[in-house]
Scaffold this motif. Structure first.
Motif, PDB file in Angstrom:
ATOM      1  N   CYS A   1       9.873  80.305 -11.926  1.00 57.97           N
ATOM      2  CA  CYS A   1       9.581  78.905 -11.677  1.00 57.97           C
ATOM      3  C   CYS A   1      10.470  78.104 -12.639  1.00 57.97           C
ATOM      4  O   CYS A   1      10.629  78.498 -13.805  1.00 57.97           O
ATOM      5  N   ALA A   2      11.068  77.030 -12.143  1.00 60.16           N
ATOM      6  CA  ALA A   2      11.962  76.247 -13.000  1.00 60.16           C
ATOM      7  C   ALA A   2      11.771  74.755 -12.741  1.00 60.16           C
ATOM      8  O   ALA A   2      11.446  74.346 -11.628  1.00 60.16           O
ATOM      9  N   LYS A   3      12.012  73.996 -13.768  1.00 56.25           N
ATOM     10  CA  LYS A   3      11.844  72.537 -13.729  1.00 56.25           C
ATOM     11  C   LYS A   3      13.197  71.850 -13.641  1.00 56.25           C
ATOM     12  O   LYS A   3      14.155  72.243 -14.324  1.00 56.25           O
ATOM     13  N   ASP A   4      13.271  70.828 -12.811  1.00 57.55           N
ATOM     14  CA  ASP A   4      14.507  70.062 -12.726  1.00 57.55           C
ATOM     15  C   ASP A   4      14.754  69.304 -14.029  1.00 57.55           C
ATOM     16  O   ASP A   4      13.807  68.879 -14.700  1.00 57.55           O
ATOM     17  N   GLY A   5      16.018  69.122 -14.345  1.00 59.65           N
ATOM     18  CA  GLY A   5      16.362  68.464 -15.594  1.00 59.65           C
ATOM     19  C   GLY A   5      16.420  66.954 -15.529  1.00 59.65           C
ATOM     20  O   GLY A   5      16.579  66.293 -16.558  1.00 59.65           O
ATOM     21  N   GLU A   6      16.299  66.389 -14.345  1.00 58.13           N
ATOM     22  CA  GLU A   6      16.414  64.933 -14.191  1.00 58.13           C
ATOM     23  C   GLU A   6      15.145  64.362 -13.563  1.00 58.13           C
ATOM     24  O   GLU A   6      14.530  64.984 -12.707  1.00 58.13           O
ATOM     25  N   LEU A   7      14.831  63.159 -13.970  1.00 60.86           N
ATOM     26  CA  LEU A   7      13.639  62.477 -13.492  1.00 60.86           C
ATOM     27  C   LEU A   7      13.783  62.056 -12.032  1.00 60.86           C
ATOM     28  O   LEU A   7      14.809  61.495 -11.636  1.00 60.86           O
ATOM     29  N   LEU A   8      12.780  62.398 -11.224  1.00 61.10           N
ATOM     30  CA  LEU A   8      12.618  61.863  -9.871  1.00 61.10           C
ATOM     31  C   LEU A   8      13.708  62.230  -8.866  1.00 61.10           C
ATOM     32  O   LEU A   8      13.685  61.732  -7.745  1.00 61.10           O
ATOM     33  N   GLY A   9      14.653  63.067  -9.229  1.00 61.13           N
ATOM     34  CA  GLY A   9      15.714  63.401  -8.274  1.00 61.13           C
ATOM     35  C   GLY A   9      15.765  64.893  -8.031  1.00 61.13           C
ATOM     36  O   GLY A   9      14.954  65.652  -8.535  1.00 61.13           O
ATOM     37  N   TRP A  10      16.693  65.324  -7.208  1.00 59.92           N
ATOM     38  CA  TRP A  10      16.958  66.739  -6.945  1.00 59.92           C
ATOM     39  C   TRP A  10      18.201  66.846  -6.102  1.00 59.92           C
ATOM     40  O   TRP A  10      18.534  65.912  -5.370  1.00 59.92           O
TER      41      TRP A  10
ATOM     42  N   TYR B   1      11.263  74.238  -8.729  1.00 61.52           N
ATOM     43  CA  TYR B   1      12.012  75.250  -7.981  1.00 61.52           C
ATOM     44  C   TYR B   1      11.427  76.639  -8.188  1.00 61.52           C
ATOM     45  O   TYR B   1      10.771  76.918  -9.195  1.00 61.52           O
ATOM     46  N   TRP B   2      11.766  77.502  -7.240  1.00 60.68           N
ATOM     47  CA  TRP B   2      11.650  78.935  -7.441  1.00 60.68           C
ATOM     48  C   TRP B   2      13.069  79.505  -7.364  1.00 60.68           C
ATOM     49  O   TRP B   2      13.832  79.177  -6.449  1.00 60.68           O
ATOM     50  N   VAL B   3      13.390  80.333  -8.335  1.00 56.54           N
ATOM     51  CA  VAL B   3      14.683  80.998  -8.417  1.00 56.54           C
ATOM     52  C   VAL B   3      14.396  82.475  -8.633  1.00 56.54           C
ATOM     53  O   VAL B   3      13.508  82.825  -9.411  1.00 56.54           O
ATOM     54  N   ARG B   4      15.114  83.350  -7.946  1.00 54.26           N
ATOM     55  CA  ARG B   4      14.838  84.775  -8.099  1.00 54.26           C
ATOM     56  C   ARG B   4      16.060  85.529  -8.593  1.00 54.26           C
ATOM     57  O   ARG B   4      17.193  85.063  -8.476  1.00 54.26           O
ATOM     58  N   GLN B   5      15.775  86.702  -9.137  1.00 57.75           N
ATOM     59  CA  GLN B   5      16.830  87.554  -9.675  1.00 57.75           C
ATOM     60  C   GLN B   5      16.475  88.994  -9.361  1.00 57.75           C
ATOM     61  O   GLN B   5      15.529  89.548  -9.933  1.00 57.75           O
ATOM     62  N   ALA B   6      17.215  89.590  -8.438  1.00 56.98           N
ATOM     63  CA  ALA B   6      17.011  91.002  -8.115  1.00 56.98           C
ATOM     64  C   ALA B   6      17.407  91.847  -9.320  1.00 56.98           C
ATOM     65  O   ALA B   6      18.225  91.417 -10.146  1.00 56.98           O
ATOM     66  N   PRO B   7      16.842  93.051  -9.450  1.00 59.60           N
ATOM     67  CA  PRO B   7      17.122  93.889 -10.619  1.00 59.60           C
ATOM     68  C   PRO B   7      18.610  94.090 -10.857  1.00 59.60           C
ATOM     69  O   PRO B   7      19.339  94.527  -9.953  1.00 59.60           O
ATOM     70  N   GLY B   8      19.075  93.724 -12.035  1.00 58.67           N
ATOM     71  CA  GLY B   8      20.477  93.903 -12.399  1.00 58.67           C
ATOM     72  C   GLY B   8      21.448  92.973 -11.688  1.00 58.67           C
ATOM     73  O   GLY B   8      22.671  93.188 -11.756  1.00 58.67           O
ATOM     74  N   LYS B   9      20.925  91.968 -11.021  1.00 55.19           N
ATOM     75  CA  LYS B   9      21.777  91.073 -10.223  1.00 55.19           C
ATOM     76  C   LYS B   9      21.773  89.646 -10.779  1.00 55.19           C
ATOM     77  O   LYS B   9      21.179  89.374 -11.824  1.00 55.19           O
ATOM     78  N   GLY B  10      22.428  88.763 -10.048  1.00 56.67           N
ATOM     79  CA  GLY B  10      22.516  87.372 -10.465  1.00 56.67           C
ATOM     80  C   GLY B  10      21.333  86.547  -9.992  1.00 56.67           C
ATOM     81  O   GLY B  10      20.322  87.074  -9.516  1.00 56.67           O
ATOM     82  N   LEU B  11      21.476  85.238 -10.131  1.00 57.87           N
ATOM     83  CA  LEU B  11      20.411  84.295  -9.811  1.00 57.87           C
ATOM     84  C   LEU B  11      20.590  83.721  -8.407  1.00 57.87           C
ATOM     85  O   LEU B  11      21.710  83.443  -7.980  1.00 57.87           O
ATOM     86  N   GLU B  12      19.481  83.536  -7.708  1.00 57.24           N
ATOM     87  CA  GLU B  12      19.501  82.959  -6.365  1.00 57.24           C
ATOM     88  C   GLU B  12      18.412  81.902  -6.251  1.00 57.24           C
ATOM     89  O   GLU B  12      17.234  82.200  -6.450  1.00 57.24           O
ATOM     90  N   TRP B  13      18.814  80.679  -5.933  1.00 57.95           N
ATOM     91  CA  TRP B  13      17.839  79.629  -5.682  1.00 57.95           C
ATOM     92  C   TRP B  13      17.072  79.973  -4.412  1.00 57.95           C
ATOM     93  O   TRP B  13      17.653  80.358  -3.406  1.00 57.95           O
ATOM     94  N   VAL B  14      15.745  79.832  -4.436  1.00 64.58           N
ATOM     95  CA  VAL B  14      14.903  80.207  -3.304  1.00 64.58           C
ATOM     96  C   VAL B  14      14.322  78.982  -2.610  1.00 64.58           C
ATOM     97  O   VAL B  14      14.372  78.872  -1.390  1.00 64.58           O
ATOM     98  N   ALA B  15      13.739  78.066  -3.399  1.00 65.86           N
ATOM     99  CA  ALA B  15      13.044  76.931  -2.797  1.00 65.86           C
ATOM    100  C   ALA B  15      12.913  75.788  -3.780  1.00 65.86           C
ATOM    101  O   ALA B  15      12.929  75.996  -4.991  1.00 65.86           O
TER     102      ALA B  15
END
Lengths: 122, 106
Positions: free
Chosen positions: A96-105, A35-49
């Motif tokens: 950049c982030a890695k999924d916690g489970e094998l082969l799924g999403w 995954y790509w996850v973004r965080q604007a300055p001083g803001k929360g987390l947003e999943w991107v892709a």
């Protein structure tokens, strides 16, 4: 030891493009969605892709659909984010982030890179 | 989209005390709920998944409960290193995050 190392961030003018990379090590890269996850300055987390473990499925948040494209090269243990038509509101740290489970999403993210800052400004 | 709402926005707690953070989903997510901790200048760190399963290396003072739409993260005895920002995330339908709760020193 899982490692995710992002690169490619920087300052870019609105409307221009940028390509982020994330090199992974310490796990079987082609077994996990990424995954790509973004965080604007001083803001929360947003999943991107998201890209599935084999790259056959790719999904993008509505906020970036049609402008950003995620991809992966399992031979290089690398995931990419091509960002086109950048806007000031895309300014954020991109993780950049890695999924916690094998082969799924999608699941939870059990490993994160340190992030790369993208600043969109004229 | 499932909206995740965290409360309170800021929690002031003394070291050694108990902290209770809440996360509410706009529709049921079962137990597909994760919690993260983030310190300034660092990426988020996974604390719990499946609403209550601790991630590798997470101390036992962190615990999670709840299902459906209401979830709680409890830090039983706050240590100095626990003062940070905490996010919840659902993965029942794609991925959405809560806005975060900042745990600060009282």
């Amino acid at each position: 030891q899982v490692q995710l190392v992002e690169s490619g961030g920087g300052v870019v003018q609105p409307g221009r493009s940028l390509r982020l990379s994330c090199v992974a090590s310490g796990f079987n890269f082609d077994d996990y969605a990424m995954y790509w996850v973004r965080q604007a300055p001083g803001k929360g987390l947003e999943w991107v892709a998201l890209t599935s473990y084999d790259g056959s499925y790719e999904y993008h948040a509505d906020s970036v659909k049609g402008r950003f494209a995620i991809s992966r090269d399992n031979s290089k243990n690398t995931v990419y984010l091509q960002m086109n038509s950048l806007r000031p509101e895309d300014t954020a740290v991109y993780y950049c982030a890695k999924d916690g489970e094998l082969l799924g999403w999608p699941y939870y993210f059990d490993s994160w890179g340190q992030g790369t800052l993208v600043t969109v400004s004229s | 989209e499932i909206v995740m709402t965290q409360s309170p926005a800021t929690l002031s707690v003394s070291p050694g005390e108990r902290a209770t953070l809440s996360c509410r989903a706009s529709q049921s997510v079962g137990t597909k709920l994760a919690w993260y901790q983030q310190k300034p200048g660092q990426p988020p760190r996974l604390l719990l998944y499946g609403a209550s399963t601790r991630a590798t290396g997470i101390p036992g003072r962190f615990s999670g409960s709840g299902s459906g739409t209401e979830f709680t993260l409890t830090i039983s005895t706050l240590q100095s290193e626990d003062f940070a920002l905490y996010f919840c995330q659902q993965y029942e339908k794609w991925v959405t995050f809560g806005g975060g709760t900042k745990v600060e020193i009282k």
